[in-house]
Structure formats: structure tokens, C-alpha cells
Design an enzyme around this catalytic site. Structure first.
Site, PDB file in Angstrom:
ATOM      1  N   GLU A 101      30.820  67.503  48.992  1.00  0.00           N
ATOM      2  CA  GLU A 101      30.947  69.093  48.604  1.00  0.00           C
ATOM      3  C   GLU A 101      31.990  69.748  49.739  1.00  0.00           C
ATOM      4  O   GLU A 101      31.384  71.066  50.201  1.00  0.00           O
ATOM      5  CB  GLU A 101      29.461  69.698  48.685  1.00  0.00           C
ATOM      6  CG  GLU A 101      28.833  69.065  47.739  1.00  0.00           C
ATOM      7  CD  GLU A 101      27.101  69.803  47.528  1.00  0.00           C
ATOM      8  OE1 GLU A 101      26.696  69.970  46.426  1.00  0.00           O
ATOM      9  OE2 GLU A 101      26.859  70.155  48.703  1.00  0.00           O
TER      10      GLU A 101
ATOM     11  N   GLU B 289      25.740  65.753  40.184  1.00  0.00           N
ATOM     12  CA  GLU B 289      24.624  66.003  40.623  1.00  0.00           C
ATOM     13  C   GLU B 289      24.227  67.233  39.523  1.00  0.00           C
ATOM     14  O   GLU B 289      24.687  68.183  39.412  1.00  0.00           O
ATOM     15  CB  GLU B 289      24.682  67.164  42.003  1.00  0.00           C
ATOM     16  CG  GLU B 289      24.568  65.994  42.977  1.00  0.00           C
ATOM     17  CD  GLU B 289      24.436  66.568  44.314  1.00  0.00           C
ATOM     18  OE1 GLU B 289      23.808  67.844  44.492  1.00  0.00           O
ATOM     19  OE2 GLU B 289      24.808  66.026  45.630  1.00  0.00           O
TER      20      GLU B 289
END
EC number: 3.2.1.23
Length: 828
Positions: free
Chosen positions: A187, A259
Site C-alpha cells: 500500500e 484485499e
């Protein structure tokens, strides 16, 4: 169509390794990709994956968790790698117990599943410090996650260590192992713009990709949430509640969802977040409708933040995440079953999805139809994105009723095989039953011991001194939640003051001349706070001892090396009645991390420790007290939890195993989402649109998981509590977690299957067999039209059995009941 053969040469590059692997009977798997999917051994594949984090469960739990994941229709297991768990001290490694990552991956392999290795090694994951070891901050010129040699050297050392361990164990696909993808960084795109040095950030992320690819693992490397400045030698992927409208940054690479958040994590001041099975299924179906190729549930099993591993700050010990498998590994129904049904339908049209031509047609009223065609076969998706309107949609002459916020999948473009809003799986209500072990006393018998604070009530015998107030993470290297700041001053005569302490917390206790004069903790999200306490100084030398505590280190955001904790800089002042201050900030401060009980390892209950039972009278509501009791393990193999209601804040151990921090005195805030739950509409965990929350106004976490492997059968087990803030252990009790009620609703023509789960639990009563609209929730249904015929059929088929299946036919409606939907409720 061009296929990138990123892994096709693995068998040649690692020839010796593969020859050895093949000698052991293991084949070589190639992994490549194109713009439609991963290509495994030359076959395009749809991959459905789920996250299970090995340190958040026990090795004894791993086979069952993985087995249930496979039975739920998963192809792969995804996990982060936990740097600070594996390297708690620089160049001192831990691969034992629940950090035995190779054993975990071998369990995945034994189950016949693929694996996705997310090395990071920054991971976020609501894990302490985002997985980064605190000792990194001891290294000069360290800048985390930047083009900075000190950080890159350590990151490469750990990444190489993990990869070599995986290679040595033949875990990569090209060696016959289960790993088909590997991830570097995590991320980073979310924080690149906050780092104040775009060039360094760009150089770092490209260095990460180059370093990873030099490792020659033979499988593609991915980067999640990296939508700009994407290195050419990685595949960028999506994280979020919905990823159907997201596409990778370039052509030729597949659409991967690393995710899909099945719920949300929990903080000590927050209620429980619940994401409905209908909404998750809606998101997954849309993703595959819009050319998705690999989808991973984060989490499929959340588990437990044992010990001091929870991040935050203020993340709870439970990491349940409202996942399809609950914190303890039980099926969360109907979420588990509904997604299993979806997976089955998606897999039935796999070849059409990855090979077929497709056409998207946008109808009015937010309806989209996608038709995939391969030769003479077709498969269709119908998508209704309205959040309040059911619609009739006509496709190829057939009309289909489409509930709001739902997707229907038609494997032949004629018959609906699955609709995301129509749940056919059973609902299971799990209940907690008190320990029913024979000869167990009605209440636990406690002994106790004071935490020895005396050595810390002066400024002597510290680890070192400084004429400044130091930052806690660096000073303690996060080896304990606790850091003592101690100083002294000479004072002429007696006088009253206000002790003022400014801290970045998260919690603070203040002692003056050996007396506790004040305590406070910060509200979640506002970790700078002040403690003000009235104190009296006597003539001569006075001692001030400040105990600062952290409650999980920050796991998300930029510039970790600049994130402070503790009383760094202060100020610390004594203020008299006239407002005149004595500034102690630059006094000589003595530092010591940890408590005496931690150094003595009281939680191990070694021989020679002097516990007091005071003729059965146990002190309560007294801070810094250790409690001990013994108990028998609950019978059977059901989940065991300990209810710590009545306690305040501290840590619990069973037979020396750290269950984690407890804080049942911290109640969850009242929030609007606690009084509203509708699967329709966008789910979000932050902001004004929260919904489907439970537990408002209740203890944030009352029950704590005691894995069966922590327990001894047939002999006493020991529970030890360190009660930091002052509580009452008299209400502590152990429970088994079992299925209570099971419920299913189905239409005439369908079959209803009821199951009481594992461990030989059987159906004891049939409580409801109602046609029409049954009011209430599973476990407390009422209303509708009770059918004696249906009751008789389910009683005969189900009582005394672990599971049963009954076909719903018109004859079961009985006299007076209209045909339609039958709701059945049974007790286990």
C-alpha cells in the site's frame, strides 16, 4: 494474446533444486499471466483466495483452518510475513511456534491449495508497528520506506532471508511448492504523496521492485495499492471493499484484488463491524463480471492478536474481522456458506470467463448486463446497483426479478444459479456455555501478589540517564509496553503543587514519593494528552516517577521513524498556586523499560513465587496486582474463551501463553450504525455512512480466546492476570463456544440442510417450521404460518443427527399455509 512467462523458466533456472524436488515426487509448476488471468501450467485460471495469518492462530489450528478454507471453495491462502515477529532483535530470528512459517506453508501444500506470499516487509495489517521492528530506529540515518541505504539494507536482508527459507523448503511453484505470487512493499501508493520527497519515494519503490526480481523466485511479483509510478516489473493490484471498477495500470496484466475486506478491525472504543454476506457476494460477483481474475478475502480467518502484537494504537486483542471463519475458527454462517455457493458458480464458468469474448450492456436504472461467449456456450451476469429498488430485467426473452444491490449469475444466460442477495446457506448463532467440567468449583479460587514498584520509586538503578525526556519507542526498543521516567529534586520545606505532564501517551501513571497521585489515558485517535495531579512535596529530596505505557504502536501511515510515543520533550512541570512553574523537562532523568514482574517472569509461575490468598480474601480494584487461579479444561474440543468482565486493564496468560492485552472496562461508543443494518448500499467502515454495528455501550472486548493447544486435559491449568489499573477477578469464568440455534429459509423446490457443526454436536429440537414471513432473528423467530407437516418431516429427518437435508415440497405447507418460503429453526 501475449502471455508473460515470468515463471516459465523456473525449472531451468533452478534446475538443481527442481531435480531434487522431483526426486521427492514433486512436480514443477509454471506461473505466468496475461490480461485475463494467471496462467498456471499453461491453463488460464480464476483464483479465489483468502487471508489467514499464521501468527494469529496456533500451529495446531492451521490444518483445520486451511481445510475449512478449501471446503469453502478457496484455491489459495494469502498471508503477510511478520518481520518484527521473525526478527525481534537484530539478526536474532524466530521461526518457532506460531512463527513457523515453513510449517504453515507446508500445511497449505498438504491441503492442495496455492499460496500467496506477501513479504512486505512493511505490512500494516493492524499489527504492532506495521510489522517493522522497533530496533530499526537505533540505526543511524534511518528513514523508513524511503530510498535510504540503512532501511533498504535491512529490508533486503530480511526479504532475502525469507525467500531463501522458502527456496530451501521448495515452497515456490517452480520447485513444486504452493507459492504462485509474491508481494513486495504494501500500500505504498497510499502514502507516497505524504512523504515530502517524491523523488526519494519513487526511487525507493523502483528499488523494491528491482530487488525483489533479482531474487529469482520464478513467480510474478505484485504490489498492492500502487496505482501511479508503478514499476514495470511488478503487477499492481487493488485493495478495498469494492474493486469492480478498478483496472491495472497497463495492458497485458490481470485484474487482481489482493484485499477484499470482509469486515473491519476493532479498536478498544469501537463496536463490532459487520459486513453482510449479501454485500460481500455482490462485490465479488461484480468483480468477476468486470474481468476480475484473482480475488482474495481479507480476512478469511482473522484470529487473535496474541501477546503484544496488536497495532493501532488501541487495536483490540481480537482480530475477528467478521471473517467467514470467526476468531476461533468456527464457520460464520451464513457468510461462509453463501460465499461457498458463489465460488461454486464462478468456478463452473471459469473457462468462459478467462477465454470468452464479452459484451457489457448498460441498461437504464443502474442495471448492467455482461455476456461472456465461448464457442456455443454463454454465461451472463445481471447487475442491479440500485440500493433501494428491485427490478425486473429481461434477457434473451426471459424476465428475471433482480433485488436491489445484487448480482445474478446465469451460467447459461437463461437460469439464475446464484443471486448475491438471496441466501440459501444456514445461519448459525454461536453461544457461550459455562465450563461444565465435573468437580470444578462454582467460582475460581484466587491468590494474588503485589507488583513490586519499590525499585522504581526513586531515580536510582536505571538503564541510563539523560537530561531530557526521551521518546519511548527508541528508549525501550518496544520490549515492553512500559517505560519508567524518574527524576528527583531537592525542596526546602513542604509545599503543594500541581504536577503537569504533557505526553504522547498512550497511558500514564504518576507517582510522587512512592504514592500514586494520578493516572490517565488518551482518547483513541488523540494521543497527545495532559495529566494534572495535586501533589505535596516534603522538605528534602523528592522523587517523581512517571510510568508511560503504549497500547500497540501505530501500524499505518508515513514517516514511522518520526512517530513519537511517551513523554518525549514533555514538558513536565510542578506548578504552584501562583502559576509559577518548576520545569523538570531538562532535569536528570533515569530510564528503565518494563516492570519488575516482567523481569521476574511471574506469568510463568515458577517455583518459589510467593502468592498470597489471605484466607480467601482477595484485594480488588487495586492497581498493579497479579492474580492467579487454576481451572480444569472444558470438556470436548469446542472453542474455549475466558470472560474477563469485572477486570479493568492488563494482560492474561494461560499456562504461560500470552492471551493478549485485556481492557473490558473500555466500553464501545454509541454510534448511529448500531441501530441500522441494511445490506443494500455501499459499506464503509469510516465516515458518516457506517451501518451494521453491534455492541455499542458494551465492553469493547469481554471474551478472550484460549486455544486448545494452550490447555492441559485432566490436570490443573493456570490463569495468571496482571491487573494494571485495578479490577475484580471474582466474575472471571471460562466458557465453551458452541452452535446454539441454526436457521434456514428456502423456497418450495429447494432443499434445506441443517448442521450443528463439528465435534459431534447434534440437533436436539426443531423450534420453528414456518411458511410466510417469520419475524425476528435466528434464535428468536416468531410469526408466519406453522406447518405441522414440515415440523414432522424435519423432526423425523433431523433429531439426534449432526446434519440433515429435507426437500421442500408443496405437501409440507399443510392446511392453511400458503406455499412460498419456509423458515426452519433448530437447536443444537
Amino acid at each position: 494474446m501475449k502471455t508473460t512467462m515470468a515463471a516459465a523458466a523456473t525449472c531451468l533456472v533452478a534446475l538443481l533444486v527442481v531435480v531434487l524436488a522431483e526426486a521427492a515426487g514433486v512436480g514443477c509448476t509454471t506461473v505466468a499471466y496475461n490480461d485475463r488471468s494467471l496462467v498456471i501450467d499453461g491453463e488460464r485460471r480464476i483464483i479465489i483466495s483468502g487471508s489467514i495469518h499464521y501468527p494469529r492462530s496456533t500451529p495446531e489450528m492451521w490444518p483445520d483452518l486451511i481445510k475449512k478454507a478449501k471446503e469453502g471453495g478457496l484455491d489459495a491462502i494469502e498471508t503477510y510475513v511478520f518481520w518484527n515477529g521473525h526478527e525481534p532483535h537484530r539478526r536474532q530470528y524466530n521461526f518457532e511456534g506460531n512463527y513457523d512459517i515453513i510449517r504453515f506453508f507446508k500445511e497449505i501444500q498438504n491441503a492442495g491449495l496455492y499460496a500467496i506470499l506477501r513479504i512486505g516487509p512493511y505490512i500494516c495489517g493492524e499489527w504492532n508497528y506495521g510489522g517493522l521492528p522497533a530496533w530499526l530506529r537505533d540505526i543511524p540515518q534511518m528513514q523508513f520506506r524511503m530510498h535510504n541505504a540503512p532501511f533498504e539494507n535491512e529490508m533486503e536482508n530480511f526479504t532475502t532471508l525469507i525467500i531463501n527459507k522458502m527456496k530451501d523448503a521448495n515452497m515456490f511453484a517452480g520447485q513444486g511448492g504452493p507459492i504462485i505470487l509474491a508481494q513486495i512493499e504494501n500500500e505504498y501508493g497510499n502514502v507516497m504523496g505524504q512523504l515530502n520527497n517524491n523523488q526519494s519515494a519513487s526511487e525507493y519503490i523502483h528499488w523494491c521492485a528491482d530487488m525483489a526480481n533479482k531474487q529469482n523466485v520464478g513467480v510474478p511479483w505484485i504490489m498492492c495499492q500502487q496505482d501511479s509510478d508503478v514499476p514495470h516489473n511488478v503487477v499492481n493490484t487493488c485493495n478495498g471493499f469494492y474493486c469492480h471498477d478498478w483496472f491495472p495500470n497497463r495492458t497485458g496484466i490481470p485484474k487482481i484484488w489482493t484485499e477484499n475486506w470482509t469486515g473491519w478491525f476493532k479498536a478498544w472504543d469501537k463496536p463490532d463491524f459487520h459486513r453482510s454476506a449479501e454485500d460481500i457476494a455482490f462485490a465479488v460477483a461484480m468483480f468477476f463480471q468486470k474481468r476480475g481474475s484473482l480475488q482474495n478475502y481479507y480476512m478469511y480467518h482473522g484470529g487473535t492478536n496474541f501477546g503484544r502484537t496488536s497495532g493501532g494504537p488501541y487495536i483490540t486483542t481480537s482480530y475477528d474481522y467478521d471473517a467467514p471463519l470467526d476468531e476461533y475458527g468456527n464457520l460464520r454462517q451464513p457468510k461462509y456458506g453463501h460465499l461457498k455457493d458463489l465460488h461454486s458458480v464462478i468456478k463452473s464458468i471459469e473457462k468462459i470467463l478467462v477465454h470468452g469474448e464479452y459484451v457489457d450492456a448498460n441498461y437504464s436504472d443502474n442495471v448492467t448486463v455482461t455476456k461472456y461467449t465461448l464457442g456455443s456456450t454463454s454465461a451472463c451476469f445481471i447487475n442491479n446497483r440500485n440500493d433501494n429498488k428491485d427490478l425486473n430485467v429481461t434477457l434473451d426473452g426471459n424476465t428475471h426479478l433482480l433485488p436491489a444491490w445484487s448480482v445474478s449469475i446465469l451460467p447459461d444466460c437463461k437460469t439464475v444459479a446464484f443471486n448475491s442477495a438471496k441466501i440459501k446457506a444456514q445461519t448459525t448463532i454461536m453461544v457461550k456455555k459455562a465450563n461444565m467440567v465435573e468437580k470444578e468449583p462454582e467460582s475460581l479460587k484466587w491468590s494474588w501478589m503485589r507488583e513490586n514498584l519499590t525499585p522504581f520509586m526513586t531515580d536510582e538503578k536505571g538503564s541510563y540517564r539523560k537530561n531530557e525526556l526521551l521518546e519511548q519507542i527508541v528508549t525501550s526498543t518496544d520490549q515492553s509496553d512500559y517505560l519508567w521516567y524518574r527524576t528527583s529534586l531537592d525542596h526546602k520545606g513542604e509545599a503543594s503543587y500541581t504536577l503537569f505532564v504533557n505526553t504522547t501517551g498512550h497511558e500514564l501513571y504518576a507517582f510522587v514519593n512512592g504514592m500514586l497521585v494520578g493516572k490517565n489515558h488518551s482518547p483513541n485517535g488523540h494521543f497527545v494528552f495532559q495529566l494534572e495531579s495535586a501533589v505535596k512535596l516534603h522538605d528534602g529530596k523528592n522523587y517523581i516517577s512517571l510510568l508511560s505505557a503504549t497500547i500497540g504502536l501505530k501500524n499505518y501511515g508515513p514517516l514511522f521513524e518520526k512517530m513519537p510515543a511517551g513523554i518525549v520533550g514533555g514538558p513536565v512541570k510542578l506548578i504552584d498556586n501562583n502559576g509559577t512553574g518548576i520545569d523538570l523537562s531538562n532535569s536528570s532523568w533515569s530510564y528503565k523499560a518494563g516492570l519488575a514482574g516482567e523481569y521476574r517472569q511471574i506469568h510463568l509461575d515458577k517455583p518459589g513465587y510467593r502468592w498470597d490468598n489471605n484466607n480467601g480474601t482477595v484485594p480488588i480494584n487495586r492497581p498493579f496486582t497479579w492474580y492467579k487461579t487454576t481451572f480444569q479444561a472444558p470438556a470436548g474440543q469446542d472453542t474455549v474463551v475466558v470472560d474477563l468482565l469485572g477486570l479493568n486493564k492488563g494482560v492474561a496468560w494461560v499456562n504461560g501463553n500470552n492471551l493478549g492485552r485485556y481492557w473490558p472496562s473500555y466500553t464501545a461508543a454509541e454510534m448511529g450504525g448500531c441501530h441500522h443494518c441494511d445490506y443494500r448500499g455501499v459499506f464503509q467502515a469510516e465516515g458518516d455512512g457506517q451501518k451494521c454495528l453491534t455492541g455499542c455501550g458494551e465492553p469493547s472486548q469481554r471474551y478472550y480466546h484460549v486455544p486448545r493447544s494452550f490447555l492441559k486435559n485432566g490436570e490443573p491449568n493456570t490463569l495468571i492476570l496482571f491487573e494494571e489499573a485495578g479490577g475484580d477477578p471474582s466474575q472471571v469464568i471460562f466458557h465453551s463456544v458452541v452452535a446454539g440455534s441454526v436457521c434456514v429459509s428456502a423456497e418450495v423446490g429447494d432443499a434445506i440442510t441443517l448442521s450443528c457443526g463439528q465435534h459431534s454436536k447434534t440437533i436436539s429440537t426443531i423450534d420453528v417450521t414456518s411458511f410466510g414471513v417469520a419475524r425476528g432473528q435466528c434464535g428468536a423467530y416468531e410469526g408466519g404460518c406453522e406447518s405441522k407437516a414440515a415440523y414432522k418431516a424435519f423432526t423425523e429427518a433431523c433429531l439426534g443427527k449432526e446434519s440433515c437435508t429435507v426437500q421442500i415440497i408443496n405437501a409440507l405447507t399443510g392446511s392453511g399455509c400458503l406455499s412460498g418460503v419456509l423458515t426452519v429453526q433448530a437447536s443444537c
